[in-house]
Design a protein around this motif. Sequence first.
Motif, mmCIF file in Angstrom:
data_model
loop_
_atom_site.group_PDB
_atom_site.id
_atom_site.type_symbol
_atom_site.label_atom_id
_atom_site.label_comp_id
_atom_site.label_asym_id
_atom_site.label_seq_id
_atom_site.Cartn_x
_atom_site.Cartn_y
_atom_site.Cartn_z
ATOM 1 N N HIS A 134 -11.197 8.810 6.055
ATOM 2 C CA HIS A 134 -10.742 8.934 4.656
ATOM 3 C C HIS A 134 -9.600 8.792 4.001
ATOM 4 O O HIS A 134 -9.472 8.269 2.961
ATOM 5 C CB HIS A 134 -11.402 10.500 4.114
ATOM 6 N N ILE A 135 -8.534 9.264 4.815
ATOM 7 C CA ILE A 135 -7.153 8.948 4.314
ATOM 8 C C ILE A 135 -6.535 7.665 4.990
ATOM 9 O O ILE A 135 -5.980 7.365 4.050
ATOM 10 C CB ILE A 135 -6.386 10.313 4.957
ATOM 11 N N TRP A 136 -6.615 7.389 6.004
ATOM 12 C CA TRP A 136 -6.025 6.182 6.562
ATOM 13 C C TRP A 136 -7.098 4.789 6.394
ATOM 14 O O TRP A 136 -6.662 3.699 6.104
ATOM 15 C CB TRP A 136 -5.438 6.445 7.914
ATOM 16 N N GLY A 137 -8.399 4.956 6.531
ATOM 17 C CA GLY A 137 -9.177 3.994 6.209
ATOM 18 C C GLY A 137 -8.944 2.986 7.055
ATOM 19 O O GLY A 137 -8.656 3.078 8.239
ATOM 20 N N TYR A 138 -9.835 1.829 6.814
ATOM 21 C CA TYR A 138 -9.673 0.656 7.514
ATOM 22 C C TYR A 138 -8.345 -0.053 7.831
ATOM 23 O O TYR A 138 -8.336 -0.821 8.917
ATOM 24 C CB TYR A 138 -10.519 -0.535 6.636
ATOM 25 N N GLU A 139 -7.258 0.453 6.910
ATOM 26 C CA GLU A 139 -6.106 -0.335 7.341
ATOM 27 C C GLU A 139 -5.373 0.399 8.454
ATOM 28 O O GLU A 139 -4.207 -0.042 8.909
ATOM 29 C CB GLU A 139 -5.429 -0.350 5.864
ATOM 30 N N TYR A 140 -6.074 1.545 8.912
ATOM 31 C CA TYR A 140 -5.230 2.037 10.201
ATOM 32 C C TYR A 140 -6.113 2.695 11.350
ATOM 33 O O TYR A 140 -7.338 2.925 11.037
ATOM 34 C CB TYR A 140 -4.895 3.418 9.575
ATOM 35 N N ILE A 141 -5.670 1.898 12.386
ATOM 36 C CA ILE A 141 -6.549 2.089 13.817
ATOM 37 C C ILE A 141 -5.676 2.990 14.373
ATOM 38 O O ILE A 141 -4.668 2.628 14.922
ATOM 39 C CB ILE A 141 -6.817 0.888 14.280
ATOM 40 N N GLY A 142 -5.996 4.289 14.463
ATOM 41 C CA GLY A 142 -5.114 5.449 14.970
ATOM 42 C C GLY A 142 -5.775 6.257 15.940
ATOM 43 O O GLY A 142 -7.009 6.210 16.000
ATOM 44 N N GLY A 154 5.822 27.315 -8.032
ATOM 45 C CA GLY A 154 6.669 26.684 -9.148
ATOM 46 C C GLY A 154 7.665 25.602 -8.729
ATOM 47 O O GLY A 154 8.288 25.483 -9.755
ATOM 48 N N HIS A 155 7.739 25.318 -7.598
ATOM 49 C CA HIS A 155 8.759 24.291 -7.353
ATOM 50 C C HIS A 155 8.163 23.153 -6.515
ATOM 51 O O HIS A 155 7.127 23.050 -6.077
ATOM 52 C CB HIS A 155 9.681 24.934 -6.168
ATOM 53 N N SER A 156 8.880 21.681 -7.188
ATOM 54 C CA SER A 156 8.520 20.563 -6.689
ATOM 55 C C SER A 156 8.816 20.402 -5.220
ATOM 56 O O SER A 156 9.755 20.935 -4.540
ATOM 57 C CB SER A 156 8.963 19.572 -7.386
ATOM 58 N N VAL A 157 7.640 19.857 -4.253
ATOM 59 C CA VAL A 157 7.723 19.759 -2.836
ATOM 60 C C VAL A 157 7.733 18.392 -2.750
ATOM 61 O O VAL A 157 6.681 17.512 -2.863
ATOM 62 C CB VAL A 157 6.597 20.412 -2.067
ATOM 63 N N ASP A 158 8.740 17.652 -2.130
ATOM 64 C CA ASP A 158 8.813 16.374 -1.629
ATOM 65 C C ASP A 158 7.869 16.226 -0.452
ATOM 66 O O ASP A 158 7.842 17.118 0.676
ATOM 67 C CB ASP A 158 10.248 15.879 -1.061
ATOM 68 N N MET A 159 6.820 15.119 -0.511
ATOM 69 C CA MET A 159 5.984 14.714 0.395
ATOM 70 C C MET A 159 5.416 13.447 0.405
ATOM 71 O O MET A 159 5.362 12.929 -0.422
ATOM 72 C CB MET A 159 4.650 15.928 0.009
ATOM 73 N N PRO A 160 5.552 12.946 1.672
ATOM 74 C CA PRO A 160 5.244 11.372 1.868
ATOM 75 C C PRO A 160 3.532 11.481 1.364
ATOM 76 O O PRO A 160 2.835 12.335 1.415
ATOM 77 C CB PRO A 160 5.218 11.334 3.342
ATOM 78 N N PRO A 161 3.262 9.993 1.014
ATOM 79 C CA PRO A 161 1.841 9.861 0.470
ATOM 80 C C PRO A 161 0.839 10.388 1.253
ATOM 81 O O PRO A 161 -0.176 10.941 0.898
ATOM 82 C CB PRO A 161 2.109 8.264 0.569
ATOM 83 N N LYS A 162 0.895 10.313 2.500
ATOM 84 C CA LYS A 162 -0.314 10.413 3.427
ATOM 85 C C LYS A 162 -0.399 11.932 3.576
ATOM 86 O O LYS A 162 -1.595 12.675 3.708
ATOM 87 C CB LYS A 162 -0.246 9.698 5.073
ATOM 88 N N ALA A 166 0.930 -1.367 -0.036
ATOM 89 C CA ALA A 166 0.211 0.114 -0.019
ATOM 90 C C ALA A 166 0.969 1.227 0.128
ATOM 91 O O ALA A 166 0.523 2.154 -0.897
ATOM 92 C CB ALA A 166 -0.990 -0.023 1.134
ATOM 93 N N VAL A 167 1.795 1.262 0.704
ATOM 94 C CA VAL A 167 2.760 2.557 0.839
ATOM 95 C C VAL A 167 3.643 2.766 -0.491
ATOM 96 O O VAL A 167 3.551 3.679 -1.035
ATOM 97 C CB VAL A 167 3.715 2.406 2.053
ATOM 98 N N LEU A 168 3.945 1.468 -0.946
ATOM 99 C CA LEU A 168 4.700 1.704 -2.077
ATOM 100 C C LEU A 168 3.805 1.985 -3.358
ATOM 101 O O LEU A 168 4.244 2.796 -4.094
ATOM 102 C CB LEU A 168 5.527 0.372 -2.493
ATOM 103 N N ARG A 169 2.612 1.583 -3.366
ATOM 104 C CA ARG A 169 1.669 1.859 -4.324
ATOM 105 C C ARG A 169 1.348 3.600 -4.436
ATOM 106 O O ARG A 169 1.315 3.880 -5.216
ATOM 107 C CB ARG A 169 0.267 1.166 -4.216
#
Length: 236
Positions: free
Chosen positions: A190-198, A158-166, A117-120
């Motif tokens: 909505h963002i973490w969904g069923y795969e994350y219990i946080g 105008g500049h690319s910003v590195d940002m993790p998926p979440k 999921a993270v790699l996707r």
Amino acid sequence: MVDKQRILIVDDDENIAELISLYLMKECYDTKIVGDGESALKEVPVFKPNLILLDLMLPGMDGYQVCREIRTTSQVPIIMLSAKGEVFDKVLGLELGADDYMIKPFDSKELVARVKAVLRRYQAAPVSMSAATKQQGEYVEYPNLIVNLTNYSVLYKGHSVDMPPKELELLYFLASSPNQVFTREQLLDHIWGYEYIGDTRTVDVHIKRLREKIRDDENWALSTVWGIGYKFEVRR
């Protein structure tokens, strides 16, 4: 022939590390195991992993410090592994830049699923300056800001910003519904969904990290709605 994706496993428990490696190799990933934090930091620029599985309890430099050091030079996805299940530990890991957090012992199938999921999600290709006028797929555009969910890219002034998926997914979700207020619970769902219990503080951590990378504009802002949650406020 497509190169295998590389996963660096950082864990001082050889049995667990070998087991994780075996599961991932069955899924056609290329793995490498190191047993301490210093070795991990040396291996990152050499092995160039697509993802890091990072245990917190390491001899010498712990996983938190390793994560902190990696984030100074790289946005490679990091999944933290720990026997600590306290909310504080999870939030601290996310604050330092981890993309996910799994509690030991974990099911091998769940680990593989989270890795996939993270790699996707993390397919953030470098964005050229011309991309500002050649956006394709799912994206939202505001003055000085373009968030593209299809190729996981963010252009800010105008500049690319590195940002993790979440972080990117959270920003896109809010920006896709301007001026709509979302509770922390709604965003977590909505963002973490069923795969994350946080904990809902996970959302606060990611908002904080977004604000460090993208400052409010005269036309828009990531706004806190006290006692409720957050919204992407469009001012003009």
